[in-house]
Design a protein around this motif. Structure first.
Motif, mmCIF file in Angstrom:
data_model
loop_
_atom_site.group_PDB
_atom_site.id
_atom_site.type_symbol
_atom_site.label_atom_id
_atom_site.label_comp_id
_atom_site.label_asym_id
_atom_site.label_seq_id
_atom_site.Cartn_x
_atom_site.Cartn_y
_atom_site.Cartn_z
ATOM 1 N N LEU A 161 2.199 1.443 3.624
ATOM 2 C CA LEU A 161 1.437 0.652 2.666
ATOM 3 C C LEU A 161 1.236 1.484 1.411
ATOM 4 C CD1 LEU A 161 -0.427 -1.841 2.037
ATOM 5 C CD2 LEU A 161 -2.275 -0.565 3.156
ATOM 6 N N ILE A 162 1.229 0.805 0.254
ATOM 7 C CA ILE A 162 0.900 1.458 -1.011
ATOM 8 C C ILE A 162 -0.288 0.723 -1.621
ATOM 9 C CG2 ILE A 162 1.674 2.028 -3.350
ATOM 10 C CD1 ILE A 162 4.562 2.070 -2.206
ATOM 11 N N ILE A 191 2.607 -3.612 -1.137
ATOM 12 C CA ILE A 191 1.918 -2.944 -2.237
ATOM 13 C C ILE A 191 0.720 -3.811 -2.616
ATOM 14 C CG2 ILE A 191 2.098 -1.999 -4.565
ATOM 15 C CD1 ILE A 191 5.160 -1.927 -4.149
ATOM 16 N N TRP A 192 -0.463 -3.205 -2.546
ATOM 17 C CA TRP A 192 -1.692 -3.919 -2.872
ATOM 18 C C TRP A 192 -2.262 -3.389 -4.167
ATOM 19 C CZ3 TRP A 192 -4.826 -3.619 2.341
ATOM 20 C CH2 TRP A 192 -4.091 -4.264 3.362
ATOM 21 N N ALA A 193 -2.724 -4.274 -5.018
ATOM 22 C CA ALA A 193 -3.432 -3.882 -6.228
ATOM 23 C C ALA A 193 -4.840 -3.454 -5.848
ATOM 24 C CB ALA A 193 -3.491 -5.055 -7.203
ATOM 25 N N ASN A 241 0.477 -12.847 -8.941
ATOM 26 C CA ASN A 241 1.687 -13.400 -9.555
ATOM 27 C C ASN A 241 2.679 -12.310 -9.954
ATOM 28 O OD1 ASN A 241 0.872 -16.057 -9.255
ATOM 29 N ND2 ASN A 241 0.011 -16.203 -11.315
ATOM 30 N N ALA A 242 2.173 -11.121 -10.253
ATOM 31 C CA ALA A 242 3.044 -9.993 -10.614
ATOM 32 C C ALA A 242 3.807 -9.457 -9.412
ATOM 33 C CB ALA A 242 2.221 -8.880 -11.254
ATOM 34 N N GLY A 243 3.321 -9.768 -8.188
ATOM 35 C CA GLY A 243 4.041 -9.335 -7.002
ATOM 36 C C GLY A 243 3.257 -8.510 -6.007
ATOM 37 N N PHE A 244 1.975 -8.280 -6.279
ATOM 38 C CA PHE A 244 1.160 -7.585 -5.282
ATOM 39 C C PHE A 244 0.924 -8.509 -4.094
ATOM 40 C CE2 PHE A 244 -0.128 -5.201 -9.105
ATOM 41 C CZ PHE A 244 0.036 -3.904 -8.639
ATOM 42 N N GLU A 245 0.967 -7.939 -2.884
ATOM 43 C CA GLU A 245 0.711 -8.743 -1.687
ATOM 44 C C GLU A 245 -0.762 -9.079 -1.541
ATOM 45 O OE1 GLU A 245 2.844 -6.237 -1.786
ATOM 46 O OE2 GLU A 245 4.698 -7.049 -1.009
ATOM 47 N N LYS A 246 -1.622 -8.150 -1.942
ATOM 48 C CA LYS A 246 -3.068 -8.358 -1.889
ATOM 49 C C LYS A 246 -3.679 -7.723 -3.132
ATOM 50 C CE LYS A 246 -3.750 -8.626 3.112
ATOM 51 N NZ LYS A 246 -3.113 -9.895 3.157
ATOM 52 N N TYR A 247 -4.882 -8.169 -3.440
ATOM 53 C CA TYR A 247 -5.609 -7.657 -4.601
ATOM 54 C C TYR A 247 -6.996 -7.258 -4.111
ATOM 55 C CZ TYR A 247 -7.128 -7.538 -9.528
ATOM 56 O OH TYR A 247 -7.574 -7.160 -10.773
#
Length: 135
Positions: free
Chosen positions: A56-57, A86-88, A103-109
């Protein structure tokens, strides 16, 4: 290293020492089976991500050396074969910020300040000892 082997390493790219210290504490006390790897700049994090097979990142989107989604785009550009979640991680909590991040592509925020129980549960549901849960 077998590329299918999971190292159970989580990379946290964050420039704020207090947030790093909190995440260290979370991993030490609540996620001891996972190894937390730290980077304090986007460039450093990208290089670590290129060298390791991560589970995970966690990427702070407010890093001083790159604008909001540049690091995400760069990591995803070469992580095509075996993508890592990759999570924000951000102090920006407005619905529009969260939507833009997803929307940019992070799986979670994940928003700051962290809800410790929630982040532990999310990480445990994503990364388990020896495997990655893709559900």
């Amino acid at each position: 290293m077998n590329m299918n082997q999971v190292q159970n390493e989580v990379l946290y790219i964050e420039d704020d020492e207090i947030n790093l210290a909190l995440m260290r504490h979370i991993f030490l006390k609540k996620l001891p089976s996972l190894k937390l790897i730290e980077a304090t700049t986007a460039r450093q994090g990208i290089e670590i991500a290129k060298e390791r097979k991560l589970s995970l990142i966690l990427l702070d989107i407010g890093l001083p050396d790159q604008d909001r989604f540049t690091a995400l785009k760069e990591i995803k550009s070469w992580m095509v074969q075996e993508p890592t979640p990759i999570w924000a991680v951000s102090a920006s909590v407005f619905e529009s910020d969260i939507k833009n991040g997803l929307n940019a592509g992070f799986e979670k925020y994940i928003t700051k300040p962290y809800d410790v129980q929630k982040i532990v549960k999310l990480i445990k549901n994503t990364v388990t000892v020896g495997t990655i849960n893709t559900n």
